[in-house]
Scaffold this motif. Structure first.
Motif, PDB file in Angstrom:
ATOM      1  N   ARG A 114       0.829  -1.208   0.000  1.00 16.42           N
ATOM      2  CA  ARG A 114       0.000   0.000   0.000  1.00 16.42           C
ATOM      3  C   ARG A 114       0.860   1.253   0.000  1.00 16.42           C
ATOM      4  NH1 ARG A 114      -2.984   3.616   3.251  1.00 16.42           N
ATOM      5  NH2 ARG A 114      -5.169   3.787   2.592  1.00 16.42           N
ATOM      6  N   THR A 118       1.019   3.822  -3.100  1.00 15.06           N
ATOM      7  CA  THR A 118       0.566   5.177  -2.810  1.00 15.06           C
ATOM      8  C   THR A 118       1.618   6.207  -3.187  1.00 15.06           C
ATOM      9  OG1 THR A 118      -0.865   4.419  -1.011  1.00 15.06           O
ATOM     10  CG2 THR A 118      -0.212   6.731  -0.978  1.00 15.06           C
ATOM     11  N   ARG A 124      -2.902   6.675  -5.413  1.00 17.32           N
ATOM     12  CA  ARG A 124      -3.222   7.319  -4.131  1.00 17.32           C
ATOM     13  C   ARG A 124      -4.661   7.822  -4.164  1.00 17.32           C
ATOM     14  NH1 ARG A 124       0.665  10.262  -0.563  1.00 17.32           N
ATOM     15  NH2 ARG A 124      -0.575  11.127   1.134  1.00 17.32           N
ATOM     16  N   LEU A 129      -6.829   0.879  -5.081  1.00 15.56           N
ATOM     17  CA  LEU A 129      -5.649   0.682  -4.236  1.00 15.56           C
ATOM     18  C   LEU A 129      -5.802  -0.555  -3.342  1.00 15.56           C
ATOM     19  CD1 LEU A 129      -2.913   1.625  -3.161  1.00 15.56           C
ATOM     20  CD2 LEU A 129      -4.142   3.126  -1.561  1.00 15.56           C
ATOM     21  N   ALA A 130      -6.924  -0.669  -2.656  1.00 20.95           N
ATOM     22  CA  ALA A 130      -7.127  -1.794  -1.735  1.00 20.95           C
ATOM     23  C   ALA A 130      -7.178  -3.145  -2.459  1.00 20.95           C
ATOM     24  CB  ALA A 130      -8.388  -1.576  -0.903  1.00 20.95           C
ATOM     25  N   THR A 133      -3.770  -4.127  -3.743  1.00 19.05           N
ATOM     26  CA  THR A 133      -2.882  -4.474  -2.633  1.00 19.05           C
ATOM     27  C   THR A 133      -3.130  -5.902  -2.173  1.00 19.05           C
ATOM     28  OG1 THR A 133      -2.703  -2.179  -1.864  1.00 19.05           O
ATOM     29  CG2 THR A 133      -2.263  -3.907  -0.250  1.00 19.05           C
ATOM     30  N   LEU A 187      -5.707  -3.805   5.962  1.00 20.26           N
ATOM     31  CA  LEU A 187      -6.307  -2.651   5.279  1.00 20.26           C
ATOM     32  C   LEU A 187      -7.501  -2.107   6.046  1.00 20.26           C
ATOM     33  CD1 LEU A 187      -6.127  -3.766   1.533  1.00 20.26           C
ATOM     34  CD2 LEU A 187      -4.523  -2.354   2.833  1.00 20.26           C
ATOM     35  N   SER A 191      -5.616   1.355   7.539  1.00 22.13           N
ATOM     36  CA  SER A 191      -5.532   2.263   6.385  1.00 22.13           C
ATOM     37  C   SER A 191      -5.597   3.727   6.781  1.00 22.13           C
ATOM     38  CB  SER A 191      -6.650   1.941   5.381  1.00 22.13           C
ATOM     39  OG  SER A 191      -6.390   0.732   4.712  1.00 22.13           O
TER      40      SER A 191
END
Length: 208
Positions: A114, A118, A124, A129-130, A133, A187, A191
């Motif tokens: 992550r 990012t 970002r 993103l999640a 990852t 996450l 996060s």
């Protein structure tokens, strides 16, 4: 502990633990196979720190994960004292330290991936993103299972300590599932905390 002090202290603790673990491990080859990741990771972090410092959260997680690997390397995962205590305390059928290690194999790399995505990609703040990852962590877990398979093919019974399956025919599947659970949990839990530390570390890139 101030941010400038934390990384050197963590690095020193990991390096000392690594040296101590190398004294009369249960099996020298298993120790090397389990701790090589720590050696490479520590060297990489030290050589890139000036141009790419990491968040304190990630440093702490990496240090904890390194200690998990180091303990497993010294005793082998099926023989760790803490795992034997957990097995006896909860009447388990096997030493669960290997399960803990694979949960960490998803939990810690999730924050590492992550942070890298990012800071080095346009992801970002992206909704991708999640999931990306998590996919990266699961892919690494699957690759690690291939490494264990290759070691079994090459080493035969001599690789049993590295595999740590303890007779479970579904061990590889459990390992990947736990890595997946660990990545998702990291996450969900970290996060927002991670975002705050990333914001202090470097300004966000311009929105595209």
């Amino acid at each position: 502990m101030p941010r400038r002090v934390t990384p050197p202290v963590l690095a020193a603790v990991v390096a000392l633990a690594l040296l101590v673990s190398g004294v009369a491990p249960h099996d020298r080859l298993t120790w090397l196979l389990e701790t090589i990741w720590v050696m490479v990771g520590l060297a990489l972090a030290l050589t890139t720190w000036k141009r790419f410092p990491l968040t304190t959260l990630l440093c702490v997680l990496l240090a904890v994960h390194a200690l998990v690997l180091i303990v497993g390397g010294h005793y082998t995962y099926a023989r760790t004292p803490v795992g034997e205590w957990l097995r006896d305390a909860f009447a388990l059928s096997r030493n669960p330290y290997d399960r803990i290690g694979h949960l960490a194999q998803g939990f810690v790399p999730a924050i590492l991936v992550r942070e890298l995505l990012t800071r080095t990609s346009p992801l970002r703040g992206s909704r991708w993103l999640a999931p990306l990852t998590v996919c990266a962590c699961l892919a690494f877990s699957a690759f690690f299972e291939m490494i264990e398979w290759w070691s079994a093919v090459i080493g035969g019974a001599a690789a049993d300590d590295f595999l740590g399956s303890q007779g479970d025919i579904w061990d590889a599947q459990w390992d990947m599932l736990l890595a997946l659970v660990g990545a998702i949990a990291a996450l969900l839990l970290l996060s927002r905390w991670h975002d705050r530390q990333l914001a202090r570390l470097a300004p966000a890139p311009p929105t595209r």
